[in-house]
Write a protein that holds these residues in place. Sequence first.
Motif, PDB file in Angstrom:
ATOM      1  N   HIS A   1       0.867  -1.185   0.000  1.00 22.13           N
ATOM      2  CA  HIS A   1       0.000   0.000   0.000  1.00 22.13           C
ATOM      3  C   HIS A   1       0.899   1.229   0.000  1.00 22.13           C
ATOM      4  N   SER A   2       0.497   2.247  -0.755  1.00 25.21           N
ATOM      5  CA  SER A   2       1.310   3.447  -0.849  1.00 25.21           C
ATOM      6  C   SER A   2       0.415   4.678  -0.856  1.00 25.21           C
ATOM      7  N   ASP A   3       0.922   5.761  -0.239  1.00 24.06           N
ATOM      8  CA  ASP A   3       0.160   7.010  -0.216  1.00 24.06           C
ATOM      9  C   ASP A   3       1.124   8.166  -0.034  1.00 24.06           C
ATOM     10  N   LEU A   4       0.657   9.345  -0.431  1.00 19.63           N
ATOM     11  CA  LEU A   4       1.462  10.564  -0.338  1.00 19.63           C
ATOM     12  C   LEU A   4       0.845  11.476   0.708  1.00 19.63           C
TER      13      LEU A   4
ATOM     14  N   LEU B   1       4.803   6.947   1.547  1.00 21.92           N
ATOM     15  CA  LEU B   1       4.868   5.777   2.426  1.00 21.92           C
ATOM     16  C   LEU B   1       4.527   4.524   1.635  1.00 21.92           C
ATOM     17  N   PHE B   2       5.318   3.490   1.857  1.00 27.72           N
ATOM     18  CA  PHE B   2       5.062   2.159   1.313  1.00 27.72           C
ATOM     19  C   PHE B   2       4.917   1.191   2.492  1.00 27.72           C
TER      20      PHE B   2
ATOM     21  N   ILE C   1       7.656  11.024  -6.907  1.00 28.37           N
ATOM     22  CA  ILE C   1       7.072   9.755  -6.455  1.00 28.37           C
ATOM     23  C   ILE C   1       7.519   8.606  -7.367  1.00 28.37           C
ATOM     24  N   PHE C   2       7.560   8.827  -8.665  1.00 24.97           N
ATOM     25  CA  PHE C   2       7.949   7.755  -9.576  1.00 24.97           C
ATOM     26  C   PHE C   2       9.349   7.236  -9.255  1.00 24.97           C
TER      27      PHE C   2
ATOM     28  N   ASN D   1      -6.727   7.336  -5.837  1.00 28.07           N
ATOM     29  CA  ASN D   1      -6.891   7.816  -7.210  1.00 28.07           C
ATOM     30  C   ASN D   1      -6.085   9.085  -7.492  1.00 28.07           C
ATOM     31  N   GLY D   2      -5.069   9.323  -6.696  1.00 28.92           N
ATOM     32  CA  GLY D   2      -4.264  10.516  -6.907  1.00 28.92           C
ATOM     33  C   GLY D   2      -3.471  10.454  -8.218  1.00 28.92           C
ATOM     34  N   THR D   3      -3.338  11.617  -8.862  1.00 30.55           N
ATOM     35  CA  THR D   3      -2.625  11.674 -10.153  1.00 30.55           C
ATOM     36  C   THR D   3      -1.138  11.409 -10.015  1.00 30.55           C
ATOM     37  N   GLU D   4      -0.620  11.471  -8.768  1.00 30.10           N
ATOM     38  CA  GLU D   4       0.794  11.184  -8.599  1.00 30.10           C
ATOM     39  C   GLU D   4       1.106   9.713  -8.883  1.00 30.10           C
TER      40      GLU D   4
END
Length: 463
Positions: A373-376, A392-393, A412-413, A438-441
């Motif tokens: 799971h990942s988020d900014l 975060l991963f 992020i990439f 659904n973030g564009t990042e």
Amino acid sequence: MSTICQKLEVLGQKVEEPQKIAKLLTDLPSPRFDLFRHTYRLQAAVGTPLTFADMQAQLQIIESDLSRTAEKNNGVTDTGEALVAHQNQNRGRNQTNKRGNKNRNKEKQKETRACHFCKEVGHLRNDCPKWKAKQSSIQGEQGRQDQDRQKQGRVNVALTSSVPMRQPYQSGWIIDSGASNHIVRDRSLYKTYELLKTPFEITVGDDFALQVIGKGQIEVDFSDGHTWEPGTLNDVWHVPNLGHTNLFATGVVAKRGYEVVFREEDVKIKNKNGQTVLAGYPGDNGLYHLMIRLRGHVAKKAAASIKLWHERLGHISVDTVKQMAKTDIVIGLDVTTDDTMNFYCDGCVKGKMSRKPCKVKSSREVVIGARIHSDLCSIEVESISGKKYFVLFKDEASAFRKTYFIKEKTEIFDKLRDFVNEQKAERGDQMITLRTDNGTEYINARCINYLKQNGIGLEKSVA
């Protein structure tokens, strides 16, 4: 005073002993009883005050003594006036006495100090005629105010509060000398009731006709102003459009040998022996309200079906409602109809319905490193090196976390690629699924192409 206190207690306002004493001392006329008033206050200061009953007894003795003194002094009723009269008589008799003449010839030294009230030299305030005149006017004004308060029907209590001596009394029963019979408007007051086959009309004071539709018996309690006794009103007419009060006819009780005595402060109904059986007091607009209250059976006006009582009592069981009505646990719980056979409560049926739980299959990953799971997230305070975000991963199976701090979202990439490479180097395998929002990042062509090239699936959460 005792009568007033008894009336106040009947109205639910108990007068304490200190209030009675304070009222009695305040109403004593001046200056006749000034000495008595001062003496009581001195006794109270040393801890030996008189009771209210003792004060009444002492005042009666003093009153009789003052009356005898007034007769001896040719009608002088004031103790101060009587004292002056005796002094004048003695002075006349002592004029021939040489020793008395010598004593009176001794003149006092002339006062050289100034009066604090009028500022004149030659006398003090206690001997100042202007001061005495002012005190007399103040006492006279207080006496007039006391008389006005008594005329208005108010009694001062404890020197700081006042309560009505004759409060408007409201009982719902008005005594009426013009009524042909006892009349009520509420059908539920009756213990026994008979519906008239042929209703008839009566005429009230404004020539308005009202219809009598029934009659019956009402159980009530009567009060003579002190105690309550049970009684019954027979053949009471039922007039639904009467109004908000009930009428008690004096003619009905007069025919049965009772005497009705109206006075300004009350009304009393006496039996043949002269005993008061029912009392009343003035209410609004000069109408006399009798001390009549309904007995306990009147609460049965709330009679209803079992279903209605079931709903009123919080949807308890029907058997419990029947048991309560049978044993009179609740006063006034009267069941009119037993509709147990046809009983149905929609609220109870719906409230007791249960729904099977939804079976949710657990999809939690058990293989370490398979689902990440990942988020900014943004940082409120920018770091020294200018980092504004962190990515975060998190491994779903082991809850292992890896954090990277970045300056821009476009990094992020690079961090995703670094995490995949580190996982391969450390464990020798790579993630199978990456779950993000659904973030564009994340949802962009560059990231999606990278995940496809490495065989990594992409899952998007609801957010």
